[in-house]
Design a protein around this motif. Sequence first.
Motif, PDB file in Angstrom:
ATOM      1  N   ALA A 162       5.551  -8.385  -6.959  1.00  0.00           N
ATOM      2  CA  ALA A 162       5.796  -7.089  -7.783  1.00  0.00           C
ATOM      3  C   ALA A 162       7.178  -6.581  -7.420  1.00  0.00           C
ATOM      4  O   ALA A 162       8.047  -5.994  -8.353  1.00  0.00           O
ATOM      5  N   ARG A 163       7.426  -6.516  -6.136  1.00  0.00           N
ATOM      6  CA  ARG A 163       8.624  -5.886  -5.673  1.00  0.00           C
ATOM      7  C   ARG A 163       9.948  -6.719  -6.310  1.00  0.00           C
ATOM      8  O   ARG A 163      10.892  -6.343  -6.659  1.00  0.00           O
ATOM      9  N   VAL A 164       9.730  -8.081  -6.372  1.00  0.00           N
ATOM     10  CA  VAL A 164      10.852  -8.853  -6.758  1.00  0.00           C
ATOM     11  C   VAL A 164      11.028  -8.905  -8.167  1.00  0.00           C
ATOM     12  O   VAL A 164      12.084  -8.685  -8.736  1.00  0.00           O
ATOM     13  N   SER A 165       9.882  -8.609  -8.939  1.00  0.00           N
ATOM     14  CA  SER A 165       9.879  -8.503 -10.385  1.00  0.00           C
ATOM     15  C   SER A 165      10.675  -7.089 -10.824  1.00  0.00           C
ATOM     16  O   SER A 165      11.608  -7.130 -11.692  1.00  0.00           O
ATOM     17  N   ALA A 166      10.378  -6.046 -10.136  1.00  0.00           N
ATOM     18  CA  ALA A 166      10.963  -4.695 -10.021  1.00  0.00           C
ATOM     19  C   ALA A 166      12.564  -5.017 -10.006  1.00  0.00           C
ATOM     20  O   ALA A 166      13.393  -4.174 -10.994  1.00  0.00           O
ATOM     21  N   LEU A 167      12.778  -5.398  -8.905  1.00  0.00           N
ATOM     22  CA  LEU A 167      14.233  -5.621  -8.757  1.00  0.00           C
ATOM     23  C   LEU A 167      15.105  -6.490  -9.816  1.00  0.00           C
ATOM     24  O   LEU A 167      16.037  -6.350 -10.291  1.00  0.00           O
ATOM     25  N   ALA A 168      14.380  -7.570 -10.145  1.00  0.00           N
ATOM     26  CA  ALA A 168      14.839  -8.629 -11.014  1.00  0.00           C
ATOM     27  C   ALA A 168      15.157  -7.900 -12.537  1.00  0.00           C
ATOM     28  O   ALA A 168      16.103  -8.022 -13.332  1.00  0.00           O
ATOM     29  N   SER A 188      20.900  -4.210 -16.269  1.00  0.00           N
ATOM     30  CA  SER A 188      22.336  -3.814 -15.626  1.00  0.00           C
ATOM     31  C   SER A 188      22.393  -2.534 -14.788  1.00  0.00           C
ATOM     32  O   SER A 188      23.495  -1.814 -14.518  1.00  0.00           O
ATOM     33  N   VAL A 189      21.243  -2.191 -14.227  1.00  0.00           N
ATOM     34  CA  VAL A 189      21.094  -0.970 -13.523  1.00  0.00           C
ATOM     35  C   VAL A 189      21.442  -1.331 -12.017  1.00  0.00           C
ATOM     36  O   VAL A 189      21.938  -0.608 -11.138  1.00  0.00           O
ATOM     37  N   LEU A 190      21.003  -2.823 -11.617  1.00  0.00           N
ATOM     38  CA  LEU A 190      21.400  -3.429 -10.073  1.00  0.00           C
ATOM     39  C   LEU A 190      22.030  -4.607 -10.394  1.00  0.00           C
ATOM     40  O   LEU A 190      21.782  -5.434 -11.241  1.00  0.00           O
ATOM     41  N   ASP A 191      23.114  -4.879  -9.581  1.00  0.00           N
ATOM     42  CA  ASP A 191      23.812  -5.743  -9.348  1.00  0.00           C
ATOM     43  C   ASP A 191      23.249  -6.847  -8.242  1.00  0.00           C
ATOM     44  O   ASP A 191      23.446  -6.274  -7.105  1.00  0.00           O
ATOM     45  N   LEU A 192      22.845  -8.025  -8.534  1.00  0.00           N
ATOM     46  CA  LEU A 192      22.187  -8.797  -7.551  1.00  0.00           C
ATOM     47  C   LEU A 192      23.040  -9.919  -7.146  1.00  0.00           C
ATOM     48  O   LEU A 192      22.713 -10.949  -6.649  1.00  0.00           O
ATOM     49  N   ASP A 193      24.496  -9.570  -7.433  1.00  0.00           N
ATOM     50  CA  ASP A 193      25.469 -10.652  -6.972  1.00  0.00           C
ATOM     51  C   ASP A 193      25.621 -10.421  -5.574  1.00  0.00           C
ATOM     52  O   ASP A 193      25.983 -11.551  -4.673  1.00  0.00           O
ATOM     53  N   ALA A 234       3.942  -6.516   7.050  1.00  0.00           N
ATOM     54  CA  ALA A 234       5.423  -5.856   6.437  1.00  0.00           C
ATOM     55  C   ALA A 234       6.399  -6.756   6.589  1.00  0.00           C
ATOM     56  O   ALA A 234       6.684  -7.359   7.528  1.00  0.00           O
ATOM     57  N   MET A 235       7.239  -6.913   5.609  1.00  0.00           N
ATOM     58  CA  MET A 235       8.624  -7.694   5.595  1.00  0.00           C
ATOM     59  C   MET A 235       9.661  -6.960   4.964  1.00  0.00           C
ATOM     60  O   MET A 235       9.541  -5.946   4.226  1.00  0.00           O
ATOM     61  N   GLU A 236      10.985  -7.046   5.542  1.00  0.00           N
ATOM     62  CA  GLU A 236      12.171  -6.801   4.952  1.00  0.00           C
ATOM     63  C   GLU A 236      13.083  -7.828   4.729  1.00  0.00           C
ATOM     64  O   GLU A 236      12.822  -8.912   5.270  1.00  0.00           O
ATOM     65  N   GLY A 237      14.061  -7.689   3.825  1.00  0.00           N
ATOM     66  CA  GLY A 237      15.031  -8.635   3.684  1.00  0.00           C
ATOM     67  C   GLY A 237      15.894  -8.246   2.176  1.00  0.00           C
ATOM     68  O   GLY A 237      15.990  -7.160   2.264  1.00  0.00           O
ATOM     69  N   GLY A 238      16.042  -9.317   1.569  1.00  0.00           N
ATOM     70  CA  GLY A 238      17.027  -9.042   0.438  1.00  0.00           C
ATOM     71  C   GLY A 238      16.717 -10.154  -0.610  1.00  0.00           C
ATOM     72  O   GLY A 238      16.374 -11.035  -0.198  1.00  0.00           O
ATOM     73  N   LEU A 239      17.117  -9.796  -1.673  1.00  0.00           N
ATOM     74  CA  LEU A 239      17.354 -10.104  -3.070  1.00  0.00           C
ATOM     75  C   LEU A 239      18.481 -10.352  -3.744  1.00  0.00           C
ATOM     76  O   LEU A 239      19.112  -9.367  -4.125  1.00  0.00           O
ATOM     77  N   SER A 240      18.922 -11.808  -3.964  1.00  0.00           N
ATOM     78  CA  SER A 240      20.401 -11.852  -4.779  1.00  0.00           C
ATOM     79  C   SER A 240      20.190 -12.963  -5.670  1.00  0.00           C
ATOM     80  O   SER A 240      19.000 -13.759  -5.575  1.00  0.00           O
ATOM     81  N   ARG A 241      21.233 -12.898  -6.834  1.00  0.00           N
ATOM     82  CA  ARG A 241      20.948 -13.997  -7.806  1.00  0.00           C
ATOM     83  C   ARG A 241      22.096 -15.066  -7.208  1.00  0.00           C
ATOM     84  O   ARG A 241      23.201 -14.636  -6.854  1.00  0.00           O
TER      85      ARG A 241
END
Length: 93
Positions: free
Chosen positions: A41-47, A53-58, A75-82
Amino acid sequence: LMLDAEQRIVQASANSADLLGHAAGVLLGRPLQVLGGDVAARVSALAAQSSQSVLDLDRPAPLRCQVERDGRAVAMEGGLSRVAGVGLMLELE
């Protein structure tokens, strides 16, 4: 983890078993939901924010989420990028 457009896992690190409770080979081709918790769900929300165009995943966007491991929420932390031409890269610690 590397995810395709449908958020199926197409690449996983060798340490996936230690970190996520699933061996890399078991994860391949499976939907992100296999990890349980709220990570999909969190990944889907960021994607979705990226596609609007609200968030740049570069560059990696910070991500906090939970996965299920041995029947417990972890609990996990990290990052999502394209990654151009591949999909999304999800890095968790």
